[in-house]
Design a protein around this motif. Structure first.
Motif, PDB file in Angstrom:
ATOM      1  N   SER A   1      46.072  52.969  33.281  1.00 46.62           N
ATOM      2  CA  SER A   1      47.117  51.947  33.295  1.00 46.62           C
ATOM      3  C   SER A   1      47.749  51.735  31.928  1.00 46.62           C
ATOM      4  O   SER A   1      48.930  51.405  31.850  1.00 46.62           O
ATOM      5  CB  SER A   1      46.567  50.633  33.837  1.00 46.62           C
TER       6      SER A   1
ATOM      7  N   ALA B   1      51.771  51.769  31.191  1.00 48.11           N
ATOM      8  CA  ALA B   1      52.417  50.601  30.599  1.00 48.11           C
ATOM      9  C   ALA B   1      53.416  50.989  29.518  1.00 48.11           C
ATOM     10  O   ALA B   1      54.428  50.321  29.343  1.00 48.11           O
ATOM     11  CB  ALA B   1      51.361  49.655  30.032  1.00 48.11           C
TER      12      ALA B   1
ATOM     13  N   LEU C   1      53.907  52.276  38.536  1.00 54.32           N
ATOM     14  CA  LEU C   1      54.132  50.832  38.520  1.00 54.32           C
ATOM     15  C   LEU C   1      53.231  50.116  39.516  1.00 54.32           C
ATOM     16  O   LEU C   1      52.721  49.031  39.244  1.00 54.32           O
ATOM     17  CB  LEU C   1      55.602  50.521  38.809  1.00 54.32           C
ATOM     18  N   ARG C   2      53.016  50.733  40.676  1.00 51.58           N
ATOM     19  CA  ARG C   2      52.125  50.150  41.685  1.00 51.58           C
ATOM     20  C   ARG C   2      50.687  50.116  41.163  1.00 51.58           C
ATOM     21  O   ARG C   2      49.973  49.125  41.328  1.00 51.58           O
ATOM     22  CB  ARG C   2      52.221  50.950  42.982  1.00 51.58           C
ATOM     23  N   TYR C   3      50.264  51.185  40.499  1.00 48.40           N
ATOM     24  CA  TYR C   3      48.921  51.245  39.914  1.00 48.40           C
ATOM     25  C   TYR C   3      48.772  50.214  38.799  1.00 48.40           C
ATOM     26  O   TYR C   3      47.754  49.543  38.698  1.00 48.40           O
ATOM     27  CB  TYR C   3      48.651  52.655  39.393  1.00 48.40           C
ATOM     28  N   LEU C   4      49.810  50.076  37.980  1.00 45.65           N
ATOM     29  CA  LEU C   4      49.783  49.116  36.887  1.00 45.65           C
ATOM     30  C   LEU C   4      49.668  47.691  37.424  1.00 45.65           C
ATOM     31  O   LEU C   4      48.900  46.884  36.906  1.00 45.65           O
ATOM     32  CB  LEU C   4      51.039  49.263  36.033  1.00 45.65           C
ATOM     33  N   ALA C   5      50.404  47.384  38.493  1.00 49.37           N
ATOM     34  CA  ALA C   5      50.324  46.056  39.095  1.00 49.37           C
ATOM     35  C   ALA C   5      48.941  45.809  39.693  1.00 49.37           C
ATOM     36  O   ALA C   5      48.401  44.701  39.601  1.00 49.37           O
ATOM     37  CB  ALA C   5      51.392  45.910  40.172  1.00 49.37           C
ATOM     38  N   HIS C   6      48.359  46.838  40.286  1.00 48.80           N
ATOM     39  CA  HIS C   6      47.020  46.703  40.869  1.00 48.80           C
ATOM     40  C   HIS C   6      45.979  46.433  39.783  1.00 48.80           C
ATOM     41  O   HIS C   6      45.070  45.624  39.964  1.00 48.80           O
ATOM     42  CB  HIS C   6      46.662  47.965  41.636  1.00 48.80           C
TER      43      HIS C   6
ATOM     44  N   GLN D   1      46.427  44.898  37.016  1.00 50.13           N
ATOM     45  CA  GLN D   1      46.621  43.587  36.406  1.00 50.13           C
ATOM     46  C   GLN D   1      45.781  42.512  37.093  1.00 50.13           C
ATOM     47  O   GLN D   1      45.519  41.472  36.519  1.00 50.13           O
ATOM     48  CB  GLN D   1      48.104  43.184  36.471  1.00 50.13           C
ATOM     49  N   GLU D   2      45.374  42.772  38.357  1.00 53.01           N
ATOM     50  CA  GLU D   2      44.575  41.805  39.098  1.00 53.01           C
ATOM     51  C   GLU D   2      43.171  41.716  38.502  1.00 53.01           C
ATOM     52  O   GLU D   2      42.626  42.700  38.002  1.00 53.01           O
ATOM     53  CB  GLU D   2      44.482  42.214  40.567  1.00 53.01           C
TER      54      GLU D   2
ATOM     55  N   SER E   1      39.748  44.300  39.144  1.00 55.26           N
ATOM     56  CA  SER E   1      40.080  45.593  39.748  1.00 55.26           C
ATOM     57  C   SER E   1      39.520  46.739  38.917  1.00 55.26           C
ATOM     58  O   SER E   1      39.432  46.679  37.697  1.00 55.26           O
ATOM     59  CB  SER E   1      41.580  45.758  39.920  1.00 55.26           C
TER      60      SER E   1
END
Length: 65
Positions: free
Chosen positions: A26, A30, A40-45, A47-48, A51
């Motif tokens: 990630s 970034a 971007l989907r992996y980066l958002a995941h 951020q939780e 994870s």
């Protein structure tokens, strides 16, 4: 002369080139200059909270092996 279809012979499996992608984490996604949807989907995941990720294949690092 017959007017049949011309069939293209398939290459043997051993002669085909295989596409290889590097796995990126990630932090690499970034700072990427050309972000992709998968990154971007992996980066958002990631951020939780809590994870765990193993990376995502980056399409910008495509090589043929």
């Amino acid at each position: 002369m017959s007017k049949g279809k011309v069939t293209k012979k398939k290459q043997p499996v051993s002669d085909r080139r295989q596409v290889l992608y590097k796995l990126v984490l990630s932090d690499t996604c970034a700072v990427c200059k050309t972000p992709c949807a998968r990154g971007l989907r992996y980066l958002a995941h990631m951020q939780e909270k809590g994870s765990v990720g193993n990376g995502v294949p980056c399409i910008l690092t495509k090589t043929f092996g």
